[in-house]
Write a protein that holds these residues in place. Structure first.
Motif, PDB file in Angstrom:
ATOM      1  N   THR A  48       0.825  -1.214   0.000  1.00  0.00           N
ATOM      2  CA  THR A  48       0.000   0.000   0.000  1.00  0.00           C
ATOM      3  C   THR A  48       0.862   1.269   0.000  1.00  0.00           C
ATOM      4  OG1 THR A  48      -0.171   0.054   2.408  1.00  0.00           O
ATOM      5  CG2 THR A  48      -1.876  -1.163   1.212  1.00  0.00           C
ATOM      6  N   THR A  49       2.087   1.165   0.550  1.00  0.00           N
ATOM      7  CA  THR A  49       2.964   2.350   0.579  1.00  0.00           C
ATOM      8  C   THR A  49       4.244   2.155  -0.233  1.00  0.00           C
ATOM      9  OG1 THR A  49       4.093   1.516   2.550  1.00  0.00           O
ATOM     10  CG2 THR A  49       2.224   3.003   2.897  1.00  0.00           C
ATOM     11  N   GLY A  50       4.635   0.906  -0.465  1.00  0.00           N
ATOM     12  CA  GLY A  50       5.912   0.639  -1.132  1.00  0.00           C
ATOM     13  C   GLY A  50       7.082   0.567  -0.171  1.00  0.00           C
ATOM     14  N   VAL A  51       6.826   0.764   1.139  1.00  0.00           N
ATOM     15  CA  VAL A  51       7.892   0.634   2.137  1.00  0.00           C
ATOM     16  C   VAL A  51       8.236  -0.848   2.298  1.00  0.00           C
ATOM     17  CG1 VAL A  51       8.444   0.920   4.598  1.00  0.00           C
ATOM     18  CG2 VAL A  51       7.250   2.737   3.354  1.00  0.00           C
ATOM     19  N   TYR A  52       9.538  -1.149   2.456  1.00  0.00           N
ATOM     20  CA  TYR A  52       9.944  -2.538   2.689  1.00  0.00           C
ATOM     21  C   TYR A  52      10.953  -2.593   3.827  1.00  0.00           C
ATOM     22  CZ  TYR A  52      14.269  -1.431   0.208  1.00  0.00           C
ATOM     23  OH  TYR A  52      15.467  -0.865  -0.150  1.00  0.00           O
ATOM     24  N   TRP A  53      11.123  -3.780   4.409  1.00  0.00           N
ATOM     25  CA  TRP A  53      12.075  -3.938   5.516  1.00  0.00           C
ATOM     26  C   TRP A  53      12.542  -5.384   5.552  1.00  0.00           C
ATOM     27  CZ3 TRP A  53       6.863  -3.275   5.842  1.00  0.00           C
ATOM     28  CH2 TRP A  53       6.128  -4.282   6.433  1.00  0.00           C
TER      29      TRP A  53
END
Ligand SMILES: Cc1cc2nc3c(=O)[nH]c(=O)nc-3n(C[C@H](O)[C@H](O)[C@H](O)COP(=O)(O)OP(=O)(O)OC[C@H]3O[C@@H](n4cnc5c(N)ncnc54)[C@H](O)[C@@H]3O)c2cc1C
Length: 184
Positions: A48-53
């Motif tokens: 939904t945001t494109g943030v990854y970890w």
């Protein structure tokens, strides 16, 4: 015997081969630590945001989805952490609300502006030029297969065990788009 040239110039490819649309795209990665226990997890992305970890030793790496073409420097986009990355992490994993930022850096993805996919194979305009580029942030993961396939192509004239003709240079020169929408 004819000499072979292999261009593997990453994000600088266009400086050598003007017709290959692979250019630098700045991306920022943050390093964080979390005082609370978090269960083990692999590389994970929030669509939904494109943030990854992903875990990095006892800490974590977290990437911002914001990318910049024609960047003037490689200063990390620190504001992205507070405004975008941290809120996304905390929403998915409540323990991440207590994160501490411990570092960060920026680098250039080798972006294939046509469709975010690799460009690999013989350049049709030259007798002896081969290319491996345009991995758009996935070059380390794809390197073993690409290396093997390109070796086969150069030494035997065709792919033997891995057919990666979908990444051909002709596809890019003919603007045959195979868009990869998810670029971490
Ligand atoms: C922040 C960040 C995070 C990333 N995370 C991942 C990840 O988790 N997983 C993953 O698979 N990939 C990741 N990548 C992408 C990966 O780093 C690249 O896809 C990969 O390095 C591409 O490898 P390459 O050998 O094709 O090009 P590069 O590693 O860029 O190497 C190109 C080389 O060519 C040299 N060169 C350029 N022009 C010339 C010239 N004219 N003459 C001589 N030499 C030249 C350069 O100096 C350089 O050494 C990440 C990239 C960044 C920036």
């Amino acid at each position: 015997m004819q000499k072979i040239i292999i261009s593997a110039a990453g994000c600088w490819t266009k400086e050598l081969l003007e017709d290959i649309p692979v250019v630098p795209q700045k991306h920022t990665v943050f390093r964080v630590k979390c005082p609370k226990h978090v269960p083990e997890m692999p590389l994970t992305g929030d669509l939904t945001t494109g943030v990854y970890w992903r875990p990095e030793g006892k800490e974590y790496l977290a990437g911002s989805p914001i990318s910049v073409f024609d960047a003037n420097d490689l200063e990390p986009a620190w504001n992205d952490f507070e405004e975008l990355v941290w809120p996304a992490l905390a929403k998915r994993i409540p323990a991440f609300e207590e994160l501490k930022l411990t570092g960060g850096w920026a680098g250039y993805y080798d972006c294939n502006k046509l469709d975010n996919n690799a460009v690999v194979g013989k350049h049709p305009k030259y007798d002896n030029v081969y290319i491996a580029t345009g991995f758009t942030g996935r070059g380390l993961m794809q390197a073993p297969g690409i290396g093997r396939a390109l070796t086969e192509l150069i030494t035997t004239g065709s792919y033997q065990t891995i057919d990666i003709s979908a990444f051909s240079v002709e596809r890019v020169l003919n603007s045959e788009v195979r868009h990869e929408p998810y670029v971490l």
